[in-house]
Design an enzyme around this catalytic site. Structure first.
Site, PDB file in Angstrom:
ATOM      1  N   PRO A 151       0.816  -1.221   0.000  1.00  0.00           N
ATOM      2  CA  PRO A 151       0.000   0.000   0.000  1.00  0.00           C
ATOM      3  C   PRO A 151       0.854   1.278   0.000  1.00  0.00           C
ATOM      4  CG  PRO A 151      -0.956  -1.626   1.480  1.00  0.00           C
ATOM      5  CD  PRO A 151       0.341  -2.202   0.991  1.00  0.00           C
TER       6      PRO A 151
ATOM      7  N   GLN B 248      -8.379   9.540 -47.387  1.00  0.00           N
ATOM      8  CA  GLN B 248      -6.933   9.690 -47.135  1.00  0.00           C
ATOM      9  C   GLN B 248      -6.598   9.915 -45.661  1.00  0.00           C
ATOM     10  OE1 GLN B 248      -5.134  12.496 -49.811  1.00  0.00           O
ATOM     11  NE2 GLN B 248      -4.876  10.935 -51.367  1.00  0.00           N
TER      12      GLN B 248
ATOM     13  N   GLU C 217       4.775  -3.391 -13.395  1.00  0.00           N
ATOM     14  CA  GLU C 217       6.181  -3.753 -13.679  1.00  0.00           C
ATOM     15  C   GLU C 217       7.010  -2.522 -14.030  1.00  0.00           C
ATOM     16  OE1 GLU C 217       6.961  -7.404 -15.856  1.00  0.00           O
ATOM     17  OE2 GLU C 217       4.963  -8.110 -15.293  1.00  0.00           O
TER      18      GLU C 217
ATOM     19  N   SER D  76       5.511   3.978 -16.812  1.00  0.00           N
ATOM     20  CA  SER D  76       6.245   4.540 -17.954  1.00  0.00           C
ATOM     21  C   SER D  76       7.353   5.513 -17.533  1.00  0.00           C
ATOM     22  CB  SER D  76       5.267   5.259 -18.899  1.00  0.00           C
ATOM     23  OG  SER D  76       4.501   4.292 -19.583  1.00  0.00           O
TER      24      SER D  76
HETATM   25  C1  LIG Z   1      -3.572  -4.562 -13.068  1.00  0.00           C
HETATM   26  C2  LIG Z   1      -2.386  -4.507 -12.146  1.00  0.00           C
HETATM   27  C3  LIG Z   1      -1.703  -5.681 -11.832  1.00  0.00           C
HETATM   28  C4  LIG Z   1      -0.625  -5.647 -10.946  1.00  0.00           C
HETATM   29  N1  LIG Z   1      -0.003  -6.821 -10.584  1.00  0.00           N
HETATM   30  C5  LIG Z   1       1.000  -6.787  -9.665  1.00  0.00           C
HETATM   31  C6  LIG Z   1       1.611  -8.000  -9.198  1.00  0.00           C
HETATM   32  O1  LIG Z   1       1.272  -9.112  -9.638  1.00  0.00           O
HETATM   33  N2  LIG Z   1       2.580  -7.910  -8.241  1.00  0.00           N
HETATM   34  C7  LIG Z   1       2.981  -6.725  -7.710  1.00  0.00           C
HETATM   35  O2  LIG Z   1       3.858  -6.726  -6.861  1.00  0.00           O
HETATM   36  N3  LIG Z   1       2.424  -5.550  -8.138  1.00  0.00           N
HETATM   37  C8  LIG Z   1       1.444  -5.560  -9.078  1.00  0.00           C
HETATM   38  N4  LIG Z   1       0.854  -4.385  -9.499  1.00  0.00           N
HETATM   39  C9  LIG Z   1       1.275  -3.131  -8.888  1.00  0.00           C
HETATM   40  C10 LIG Z   1       2.102  -2.287  -9.829  1.00  0.00           C
HETATM   41  O3  LIG Z   1       3.366  -2.858 -10.039  1.00  0.00           O
HETATM   42  C11 LIG Z   1       2.163  -0.880  -9.222  1.00  0.00           C
HETATM   43  O4  LIG Z   1       0.855  -0.329  -9.320  1.00  0.00           O
HETATM   44  C12 LIG Z   1       3.189   0.003  -9.926  1.00  0.00           C
HETATM   45  O5  LIG Z   1       4.492  -0.405  -9.626  1.00  0.00           O
HETATM   46  C13 LIG Z   1       3.032   1.470  -9.530  1.00  0.00           C
HETATM   47  O6  LIG Z   1       3.018   1.603  -8.136  1.00  0.00           O
HETATM   48  P1  LIG Z   1       1.855   2.428  -7.420  1.00  0.00           P
HETATM   49  O7  LIG Z   1       0.543   1.951  -7.900  1.00  0.00           O
HETATM   50  O8  LIG Z   1       2.113   2.406  -5.963  1.00  0.00           O
HETATM   51  O9  LIG Z   1       2.030   3.904  -7.974  1.00  0.00           O
HETATM   52  P2  LIG Z   1       3.021   5.020  -7.411  1.00  0.00           P
HETATM   53  O10 LIG Z   1       4.329   4.448  -7.029  1.00  0.00           O
HETATM   54  O11 LIG Z   1       2.287   5.823  -6.416  1.00  0.00           O
HETATM   55  O12 LIG Z   1       3.258   5.878  -8.721  1.00  0.00           O
HETATM   56  C14 LIG Z   1       2.198   6.633  -9.316  1.00  0.00           C
HETATM   57  C15 LIG Z   1       2.768   7.441 -10.464  1.00  0.00           C
HETATM   58  O13 LIG Z   1       3.713   8.366  -9.983  1.00  0.00           O
HETATM   59  C16 LIG Z   1       4.762   8.535 -10.926  1.00  0.00           C
HETATM   60  N5  LIG Z   1       6.032   8.135 -10.320  1.00  0.00           N
HETATM   61  C17 LIG Z   1       6.249   7.295  -9.300  1.00  0.00           C
HETATM   62  N6  LIG Z   1       7.567   7.207  -9.010  1.00  0.00           N
HETATM   63  C18 LIG Z   1       8.198   8.020  -9.879  1.00  0.00           C
HETATM   64  C19 LIG Z   1       9.544   8.388 -10.075  1.00  0.00           C
HETATM   65  N7  LIG Z   1      10.517   7.868  -9.333  1.00  0.00           N
HETATM   66  N8  LIG Z   1       9.823   9.268 -11.056  1.00  0.00           N
HETATM   67  C20 LIG Z   1       8.834   9.792 -11.831  1.00  0.00           C
HETATM   68  N9  LIG Z   1       7.538   9.497 -11.675  1.00  0.00           N
HETATM   69  C21 LIG Z   1       7.222   8.620 -10.723  1.00  0.00           C
HETATM   70  C22 LIG Z   1       4.415   7.653 -12.143  1.00  0.00           C
HETATM   71  O14 LIG Z   1       3.680   8.417 -13.078  1.00  0.00           O
HETATM   72  C23 LIG Z   1       3.508   6.604 -11.525  1.00  0.00           C
HETATM   73  O15 LIG Z   1       2.631   6.038 -12.483  1.00  0.00           O
HETATM   74  C24 LIG Z   1      -0.217  -4.408 -10.402  1.00  0.00           C
HETATM   75  C25 LIG Z   1      -0.893  -3.232 -10.759  1.00  0.00           C
HETATM   76  C26 LIG Z   1      -1.961  -3.279 -11.612  1.00  0.00           C
HETATM   77  C27 LIG Z   1      -2.664  -1.992 -11.952  1.00  0.00           C
END
Ligand SMILES: Cc1cc2nc3c(=O)[nH]c(=O)nc-3n(C[C@H](O)[C@H](O)[C@H](O)COP(=O)(O)OP(=O)(O)OC[C@H]3O[C@@H](n4cnc5c(N)ncnc54)[C@H](O)[C@@H]3O)c2cc1C
Length: 378
Positions: A128, A277, A362, A365
């Protein structure tokens, strides 16, 4: 159908072309499956993929390497037919990636089960309060009674609730931040492991918040050495990030196929859309994005299969470009379908929902951009 001559590219060997052809035939005969109950559909897909032999490719025996081109071709091909089948295949590989690369003979017994479809795997990193920032992981693994006791929560865990085995990254504290993490193989039946909540997302698949309340695991559950968890997970992601790009490619190719059919059949002002086109310009852009994505995906896969120890830069480029380009391609496919594009049950509507999460999981972007920039600046 859109151009498929990319299979002639020098990145591939004859065995890859044979595999792509037989998988295409298998997918045509067996997919898509009914998604009404996604958890049940995924369990049944894993069994089907195991029985048909495709899951053999999701892991590697000791001394062997995962063939990244094969993983990419499988994900790309399955994505064109059924996103849930592609997901079911991918998770067996990702969940067991650490075991394929670093597992002990005992841990490899799980790999046998996930490769036959008898067991389902999951990969549990995200928490979380720790997503992109893996170094902030707070789940602890404390040495006790000849093993470890795990405590904490993991969220957005794909296959959460249906998995038999979880690869869990937890803090063992050898050093601050990322250097104090270790990887553990935790059976779903472990007392104290609880599925707290199922998570609904726009393209439903098994996803859950999991809690570990004093979950005891033996020392033999540790994958690799204490403190090496982050390095291990990054080696796994190095391989699987290119394959996320491949899945995006499969979704984009399907969107282009659907669009080609549609613009040839649909008329506006007495002429097929395909003869306008401006429509042709959009078709050209879609084809271009697909080929550029394929070049980056298969360049990364080929480089890894050619013996490169790490391909972080190439895998980041492949994932970043292919997922973003597929988002644009599918968005245009929806646009060219007009009102039908956003209608529930239409293929492009499903693809529009399915592609979105690939730009987040994973490594989002912008995290891929950081990896590429760091490599250029180093
Ligand atoms: C459908 C789905 C399946 C998933 N399956 C798995 C799984 O099997 N196992 C698992 O462990 N996780 C899983 N995840 C979790 C996923 O890996 C995370 O959601 C992801 O790593 C982003 O972390 P967060 O959601 O906490 O977003 P945050 O870390 O809060 O990031 C939110 C946004 O902030 C920006 N950001 C964050 N850090 C930086 C940075 N350093 N520099 C610039 N911008 C940044 C980016 O735009 C990012 O999208 C899954 C997620 C989804 C949606």
């Amino acid at each position: 159908m859109a151009d498929r001559s990319y299979l002639d590219w020098p990145f591939f060997e004859p065995r890859h072309r044979e595999l792509a052809a037989s998988l295409e035939a298998w997918c045509k005969a067996n997919l898509p499956v009914d998604h009404a109950d996604v958890n049940a559909a995924c369990v049944s897909l894993v069994r089907m993929l195991g029985k048909s032999g495709w899951l053999r490719h999701s892991g590697a025996d000791a001394g062997e390497t995962l063939d990244v081109r094969t993983l990419c071709l499988i994900r790309e091909t399955m994505a064109g037919y059924d996103g849930l089948a592609e997901f079911a295949f991918a998770m067996q590989g990702l969940g067991m990636g650490a075991v394929s690369l670093f597992g002990t003979p005992e841990q490899r017994l799980w790999l046998e089960k996930t490769r036959s479809g008898a067991a389902i795997a999951a990969f549990a990193l995200t928490e979380p309060e720790a997503g992109s920032d893996v170094a902030a992981i707070a789940t602890t693994a404390t040495p006790a009674l000849g093993g470890y006791v795990l405590k904490g929560e993991k969220t957005y865990i794909s296959n959460g609730g249906i998995a038999d085995i979880y690869l869990v990254l937890a803090r063992t504290g050898e050093a601050p931040g990322a250097k104090g993490l270790s990887a553990f193989l935790v059976p779903a039946t472990s007392p104290g492991l609880e599925i707290v909540q199922s998570i609904d997302v726009i393209a439903p698949h098994p996803l859950a918040l999991i809690r570990f309340t004093d979950v005891a695991v033996p020392r033999a559950a540790l994958v690799g050495k204490p403190g090496d968890g982050f390095k291990i997970c990054m080696s796994v992601l190095d391989i699987f990030r290119s394959t996320v790009g491949a899945a995006a490619l499969g979704f984009a190719r399907r969107a282009l196929d659907e669009t080609l059919r549609r613009v040839k059949a649909r008329k506006a002002a007495g002429t097929p859309l395909a003869e306008l086109q401006m429509v042709q310009g959009h078709i050209a852009d879609m084809a271009l994005e697909i080929d550029a994505a394929a070049l980056l995906v298969y360049r990364a896969a080929w480089k890894k299969d050619s013996g490169a120890a790490r391909i972080s830069r190439e895998a980041a480029m492949a994932k970043l470009f292919a997922t973003e380009a597929a988002g644009r391609t599918i968005d245009m496919a929806v646009q060219l379908h007009g009102g039908d594009g956003v209608r529930s049950g239409m293929v492009v509507e499903r693809l529009y929902r399915e592609i979105r999460a690939l730009r987040i999981y994973e490594g989002a972007s912008d995290v891929q951009r950081l990896i590429i920039a760091r490599s250029e600046l180093s």
